[in-house]
Scaffold this motif. Structure first.
Motif, PDB file in Angstrom:
ATOM      1  N   ILE A  30      47.627 121.051  58.976  1.00 44.58           N
ATOM      2  CA  ILE A  30      47.382 121.618  60.316  1.00 44.58           C
ATOM      3  C   ILE A  30      46.786 123.004  60.164  1.00 44.58           C
ATOM      4  CG2 ILE A  30      48.442 122.332  62.487  1.00 44.58           C
ATOM      5  CD1 ILE A  30      50.757 120.242  61.072  1.00 44.58           C
ATOM      6  N   ARG A  31      45.633 123.199  60.790  1.00 42.34           N
ATOM      7  CA  ARG A  31      44.967 124.505  60.700  1.00 42.34           C
ATOM      8  C   ARG A  31      45.014 125.207  62.055  1.00 42.34           C
ATOM      9  NH1 ARG A  31      39.173 123.887  58.509  1.00 42.34           N
ATOM     10  NH2 ARG A  31      39.153 121.963  59.741  1.00 42.34           N
ATOM     11  N   LEU A  32      45.211 126.499  61.973  1.00 40.77           N
ATOM     12  CA  LEU A  32      45.278 127.329  63.170  1.00 40.77           C
ATOM     13  C   LEU A  32      43.901 127.904  63.491  1.00 40.77           C
ATOM     14  CD1 LEU A  32      46.786 129.006  65.354  1.00 40.77           C
ATOM     15  CD2 LEU A  32      47.253 130.703  63.549  1.00 40.77           C
ATOM     16  N   VAL A  33      43.434 127.627  64.705  1.00 48.25           N
ATOM     17  CA  VAL A  33      42.206 128.252  65.209  1.00 48.25           C
ATOM     18  C   VAL A  33      42.641 129.409  66.108  1.00 48.25           C
ATOM     19  CG1 VAL A  33      40.078 127.927  66.533  1.00 48.25           C
ATOM     20  CG2 VAL A  33      40.997 126.035  65.152  1.00 48.25           C
ATOM     21  N   ALA A  34      42.389 130.627  65.661  1.00 49.38           N
ATOM     22  CA  ALA A  34      42.730 131.810  66.456  1.00 49.38           C
ATOM     23  C   ALA A  34      41.672 131.980  67.539  1.00 49.38           C
ATOM     24  CB  ALA A  34      42.794 133.046  65.565  1.00 49.38           C
ATOM     25  N   VAL A  35      42.061 131.736  68.788  1.00 48.00           N
ATOM     26  CA  VAL A  35      41.104 131.775  69.902  1.00 48.00           C
ATOM     27  C   VAL A  35      40.814 133.233  70.235  1.00 48.00           C
ATOM     28  CG1 VAL A  35      40.682 131.122  72.296  1.00 48.00           C
ATOM     29  CG2 VAL A  35      41.914 129.567  70.771  1.00 48.00           C
ATOM     30  N   SER A  36      39.602 133.653  69.884  1.00 51.17           N
ATOM     31  CA  SER A  36      39.269 135.073  69.902  1.00 51.17           C
ATOM     32  C   SER A  36      38.292 135.453  71.007  1.00 51.17           C
ATOM     33  CB  SER A  36      38.692 135.460  68.540  1.00 51.17           C
ATOM     34  OG  SER A  36      37.707 134.529  68.110  1.00 51.17           O
ATOM     35  N   ARG A 221      44.657 125.382  68.826  1.00 52.72           N
ATOM     36  CA  ARG A 221      43.858 126.504  69.308  1.00 52.72           C
ATOM     37  C   ARG A 221      44.784 127.499  70.024  1.00 52.72           C
ATOM     38  NH1 ARG A 221      41.712 121.737  71.360  1.00 52.72           N
ATOM     39  NH2 ARG A 221      42.133 122.433  73.485  1.00 52.72           N
ATOM     40  N   VAL A 222      45.102 128.589  69.363  1.00 52.68           N
ATOM     41  CA  VAL A 222      46.088 129.529  69.891  1.00 52.68           C
ATOM     42  C   VAL A 222      45.451 130.910  70.043  1.00 52.68           C
ATOM     43  CG1 VAL A 222      48.329 130.621  69.517  1.00 52.68           C
ATOM     44  CG2 VAL A 222      47.968 128.232  68.815  1.00 52.68           C
ATOM     45  N   GLY A 223      45.501 131.444  71.256  1.00 53.33           N
ATOM     46  CA  GLY A 223      44.944 132.769  71.499  1.00 53.33           C
ATOM     47  C   GLY A 223      45.965 133.756  72.000  1.00 53.33           C
ATOM     48  N   THR A 224      46.533 133.462  73.168  1.00 56.79           N
ATOM     49  CA  THR A 224      47.447 134.397  73.831  1.00 56.79           C
ATOM     50  C   THR A 224      48.624 134.795  72.945  1.00 56.79           C
ATOM     51  OG1 THR A 224      46.858 133.385  75.941  1.00 56.79           O
ATOM     52  CG2 THR A 224      48.818 134.780  75.912  1.00 56.79           C
ATOM     53  N   ALA A 225      49.188 133.852  72.233  1.00 49.57           N
ATOM     54  CA  ALA A 225      50.365 134.138  71.405  1.00 49.57           C
ATOM     55  C   ALA A 225      50.016 134.994  70.181  1.00 49.57           C
ATOM     56  CB  ALA A 225      51.030 132.830  70.943  1.00 49.57           C
ATOM     57  N   ILE A 226      48.736 135.108  69.865  1.00 49.70           N
ATOM     58  CA  ILE A 226      48.313 135.966  68.753  1.00 49.70           C
ATOM     59  C   ILE A 226      47.821 137.321  69.265  1.00 49.70           C
ATOM     60  CG2 ILE A 226      46.667 136.257  66.847  1.00 49.70           C
ATOM     61  CD1 ILE A 226      46.587 133.164  66.661  1.00 49.70           C
ATOM     62  N   PHE A 227      46.904 137.266  70.221  1.00 55.31           N
ATOM     63  CA  PHE A 227      46.202 138.478  70.649  1.00 55.31           C
ATOM     64  C   PHE A 227      46.735 139.099  71.937  1.00 55.31           C
ATOM     65  CE2 PHE A 227      42.913 136.016  68.294  1.00 55.31           C
ATOM     66  CZ  PHE A 227      42.654 136.925  67.293  1.00 55.31           C
ATOM     67  N   GLY A 228      47.659 138.412  72.597  1.00 51.42           N
ATOM     68  CA  GLY A 228      48.140 138.916  73.880  1.00 51.42           C
ATOM     69  C   GLY A 228      47.344 138.313  75.022  1.00 51.42           C
ATOM     70  N   ALA A 229      47.654 138.752  76.224  1.00 48.42           N
ATOM     71  CA  ALA A 229      47.020 138.194  77.421  1.00 48.42           C
ATOM     72  C   ALA A 229      45.512 138.315  77.336  1.00 48.42           C
ATOM     73  CB  ALA A 229      47.532 138.889  78.672  1.00 48.42           C
TER      74      ALA A 229
END
Length: 233
Positions: A30-36, A221-229
């Motif tokens: 499983i690979r994490l795509v940091a939604v930037s 695809r995870v953005g908010t939990a990494i970078f905030g709102a």
């Protein structure tokens, strides 16, 4: 340097590992795509320093600027937003994987641009499992036909499927949509189309990625939990 991104990223990776182990999967699958999208380059630099290896962008112009600024980073760039056919010429040189191909017209344009660039472009076919009018994606029952049509293109390679379920407060309610995408991928794999592998399932976001992993996601695809709102342009 702000440690928030590093801490967030570590927590997400731990949750991915835990979810995988609990359902008997190899966490490395499983690979994490940091939604930037909408995030400044400096935040991406911090995330890369903390171990992020894939960034997901939604907007071509914004991505072009960030990729140029961060060209020294050893990371992959994925396009995860809605892609218009006339923007394929910009997307192909920038992205290793395009998650959001939803028509043969778009695939054909990607194929044309990939031939010009001398590359084979990896793509995912986006499926609108929920049938929501506000979401992009081919219809569930048309996905196999679309994949078959795309398989004839020489410079495009279908690597799997992508979906976005409806938003639910309870991630378990998204589970049937993830399960359906996995079943659809298996059915397509069984057809044996050339240039097609169903090795990637892009599904699951900040609110439901653990359920997606349990149902077979290989890209979350995870953005908010990494970078905030989210920042809005």
């Amino acid at each position: 340097m702000d440690n928030t991104i590093s801490k967030n990223l570590q927590e997400i990776q731990e949750r991915i590992q835990k979810a995988a182990e609990e359902c008997g999967r190899d966490p490395q699958s499983i690979r994490l795509v940091a939604v930037s999208k909408t995030k400044p380059a400096e935040m991406l630099r911090q995330a890369a320093a903390a171990g992020a290896t894939i960034f997901g962008e939604n907007y071509i112009q914004e991505a072009r600027e960030k990729i140029a600024e961060l060209e020294s980073l050893d990371v992959e760039w994925h396009f995860i937003g809605h892609l218009q056919s006339n923007k394929a010429k910009y997307a192909v040189p920038l992205f290793s994987l395009i998650h959001s191909v939803d028509s043969f017209k778009l695939a054909g344009e990607i194929d044309k641009q990939a031939a010009k660039a001398g590359k084979i472009q990896d793509i995912l076919v986006q499926v609108n499992i929920s049938g929501e009018e506000t979401k992009s994606g081919t219809a569930d029952e048309e996905a196999a036909t679309l994949v078959k049509e795309i398989s004839a293109l020489e410079n495009v390679r279908v690597k799997g499927l992508m979906t976005m379920p409806p938003f639910f407060d309870d991630p378990d309610r998204a589970r049937p949509f993830f399960r359906r995408l996995r079943e659809l991928a298996q059915a397509i794999q069984n057809k044996g189309f050339k240039n097609v592998s169903m090795e990637e399932l892009s599904m699951g976001m900040t609110g439901d990625f653990e359920a997606a992993i349990e149902e077979g996601a290989t890209l979350v695809r995870v953005g908010t939990a990494i970078f905030g709102a989210r920042n809005y342009n």
